[in-house]
Design a protein around this motif. Structure first.
Motif, PDB file in Angstrom:
ATOM      1  N   MET A   1       0.990  -1.351   0.026  1.00 54.93           N
ATOM      2  CA  MET A   1      -0.031   0.129  -0.056  1.00 54.93           C
ATOM      3  C   MET A   1       0.902   1.258  -0.009  1.00 54.93           C
ATOM      4  N   LYS A   2       0.610   2.108  -0.798  1.00 49.70           N
ATOM      5  CA  LYS A   2       1.294   3.410  -0.802  1.00 49.70           C
ATOM      6  C   LYS A   2       0.833   4.357  -0.007  1.00 49.70           C
ATOM      7  N   GLN A   3       1.449   5.407   0.506  1.00 45.62           N
ATOM      8  CA  GLN A   3       0.962   6.433   1.299  1.00 45.62           C
ATOM      9  C   GLN A   3       1.311   7.657   0.680  1.00 45.62           C
ATOM     10  N   LEU A  43       7.177   8.452  11.338  1.00 40.42           N
ATOM     11  CA  LEU A  43       7.522   8.599  10.080  1.00 40.42           C
ATOM     12  C   LEU A  43       8.876   8.748  10.057  1.00 40.42           C
ATOM     13  N   LYS A  44       9.913   7.943   9.706  1.00 44.40           N
ATOM     14  CA  LYS A  44      11.099   7.929   9.660  1.00 44.40           C
ATOM     15  C   LYS A  44      11.726   8.505   8.522  1.00 44.40           C
ATOM     16  N   SER A  45      11.055   8.326   7.161  1.00 44.96           N
ATOM     17  CA  SER A  45      11.513   8.600   5.904  1.00 44.96           C
ATOM     18  C   SER A  45      10.269   8.466   4.802  1.00 44.96           C
ATOM     19  N   VAL A  46      10.902   9.159   3.832  1.00 49.54           N
ATOM     20  CA  VAL A  46       9.638   9.235   2.552  1.00 49.54           C
ATOM     21  C   VAL A  46      10.736   8.892   1.227  1.00 49.54           C
ATOM     22  N   ASP A  47      10.082   8.178   0.517  1.00 54.86           N
ATOM     23  CA  ASP A  47      10.971   7.986  -0.712  1.00 54.86           C
ATOM     24  C   ASP A  47      11.135   9.291  -1.386  1.00 54.86           C
ATOM     25  N   LEU A  48      10.038  10.283  -1.536  1.00 60.54           N
ATOM     26  CA  LEU A  48      10.144  11.004  -2.824  1.00 60.54           C
ATOM     27  C   LEU A  48       9.164  12.402  -2.126  1.00 60.54           C
ATOM     28  N   MET A  49       9.660  13.408  -2.185  1.00 61.88           N
ATOM     29  CA  MET A  49       8.793  14.894  -1.754  1.00 61.88           C
ATOM     30  C   MET A  49       8.925  15.649  -2.955  1.00 61.88           C
ATOM     31  N   LYS A  93       2.787  10.972 -12.494  1.00 65.05           N
ATOM     32  CA  LYS A  93       4.309  10.677 -13.124  1.00 65.05           C
ATOM     33  C   LYS A  93       4.929  10.134 -12.046  1.00 65.05           C
ATOM     34  N   THR A  94       4.779   9.855 -11.031  1.00 65.09           N
ATOM     35  CA  THR A  94       5.819   9.274  -9.933  1.00 65.09           C
ATOM     36  C   THR A  94       6.171   7.869 -10.304  1.00 65.09           C
ATOM     37  N   SER A  95       7.178   7.419  -9.995  1.00 62.04           N
ATOM     38  CA  SER A  95       7.729   6.311 -10.438  1.00 62.04           C
ATOM     39  C   SER A  95       6.882   4.843  -9.503  1.00 62.04           C
ATOM     40  N   PRO A  96       6.367   3.800 -10.037  1.00 68.66           N
ATOM     41  CA  PRO A  96       6.020   2.859  -9.348  1.00 68.66           C
ATOM     42  C   PRO A  96       6.604   2.366  -7.991  1.00 68.66           C
ATOM     43  N   SER A  97       8.062   2.673  -7.972  1.00 68.17           N
ATOM     44  CA  SER A  97       8.817   2.148  -7.168  1.00 68.17           C
ATOM     45  C   SER A  97       8.594   2.994  -5.720  1.00 68.17           C
ATOM     46  N   VAL A  98       8.015   4.071  -5.936  1.00 68.67           N
ATOM     47  CA  VAL A  98       7.791   4.922  -4.989  1.00 68.67           C
ATOM     48  C   VAL A  98       6.618   4.348  -3.978  1.00 68.67           C
ATOM     49  N   GLU A  99       7.039   4.205  -2.636  1.00 68.99           N
ATOM     50  CA  GLU A  99       5.935   3.804  -1.719  1.00 68.99           C
ATOM     51  C   GLU A  99       5.632   4.986  -0.815  1.00 68.99           C
ATOM     52  N   SER A 100       6.164   5.902  -0.556  1.00 73.74           N
ATOM     53  CA  SER A 100       5.808   6.974   0.164  1.00 73.74           C
ATOM     54  C   SER A 100       5.928   8.459  -0.448  1.00 73.74           C
ATOM     55  N   CYS A 101       5.192   9.259  -0.239  1.00 76.01           N
ATOM     56  CA  CYS A 101       5.352  10.524  -1.154  1.00 76.01           C
ATOM     57  C   CYS A 101       4.855  11.539  -0.074  1.00 76.01           C
ATOM     58  N   GLU A 136      -5.149   3.060  -2.186  1.00 71.70           N
ATOM     59  CA  GLU A 136      -5.308   1.775  -2.491  1.00 71.70           C
ATOM     60  C   GLU A 136      -4.994   1.371  -3.910  1.00 71.70           C
ATOM     61  N   ILE A 137      -3.809   1.722  -4.138  1.00 72.16           N
ATOM     62  CA  ILE A 137      -3.395   1.618  -5.735  1.00 72.16           C
ATOM     63  C   ILE A 137      -1.771   1.016  -5.677  1.00 72.16           C
ATOM     64  N   SER A 138      -1.621   0.494  -6.589  1.00 68.82           N
ATOM     65  CA  SER A 138      -0.090  -0.151  -6.946  1.00 68.82           C
ATOM     66  C   SER A 138       0.584   0.787  -7.739  1.00 68.82           C
ATOM     67  N   ASP A 139      -0.009   1.518  -8.518  1.00 69.50           N
ATOM     68  CA  ASP A 139       0.824   2.482  -9.297  1.00 69.50           C
ATOM     69  C   ASP A 139       0.301   3.809  -9.378  1.00 69.50           C
TER      70      ASP A 139
END
Length: 155
Positions: A1-3, A43-49, A93-101, A136-139
């Motif tokens: 699940m992405k956040q 929240l220790k980290s986010v993949d992308l801001m 446009k966010t990469s599918p590998s990003v789980e948290s934004c 509730e998305i995978s991409d």
């Protein structure tokens, strides 16, 4: 699940320059620091801001970045100037590998984005408030109306 973490910039004062140049007030900085310190346990980290390139959002991102790890940052004026459709376009446009934004922006657009994605009534985020949304998305290309659930509001 992405956040997705939607953060409205901290309280800003008025300046002699343009709206784009407005800076955080002392109270705005203090409130953001208190909120950021409270995030450390959850929240220790986010993949992308994504962050607006206005002065007050850059200051907000800098303060938050002192307490959580931001692995990649993208600063754009489009968040300052754009409408909700533009914000959805950025997220798509966010990469599918990003789980948290983390998305640092302005009202009314950031609150409209929250209402749209969560399919909730409009909740006007006050300066320095953060909305946490479970998606509730995978991409990220699938983000849109009702694709997330509002988990909590942090201030």
């Amino acid at each position: 699940m992405k956040q997705l973490f939607l953060l409205r910039h901290g309280e800003a004062g008025f300046s002699q320059g343009s709206d784009f140049q407005r800076q955080l007030t002392k109270k705005g900085r203090e409130n953001l620091m208190r909120m950021a310190e409270g995030l450390i346990s959850t929240l220790k980290s986010v993949d992308l801001m994504y962050c607006s390139s206005s002065e007050r959002t850059l200051e907000t991102a800098d303060l938050i970045g002192k307490h959580i790890t931001v692995k990649e940052s993208i600063f754009t004026r489009e968040i300052y100037q754009g409408d909700m459709g533009d914000m959805i376009g950025i997220l798509e446009k966010t990469s599918p590998s990003v789980e948290s934004c983390l998305f640092v922006g302005h009202n009314p657009t950031i609150s409209l984005l929250l209402a749209h994605i969560s399919a909730e009534h409009y909740l006007g985020l006050q300066p320095g408030m953060m909305a946490v949304i479970d998606l509730e998305i995978s991409d990220w290309k699938m983000i849109g109306f009702g694709t997330g659930s509002l988990k909590e509001i942090i201030q």
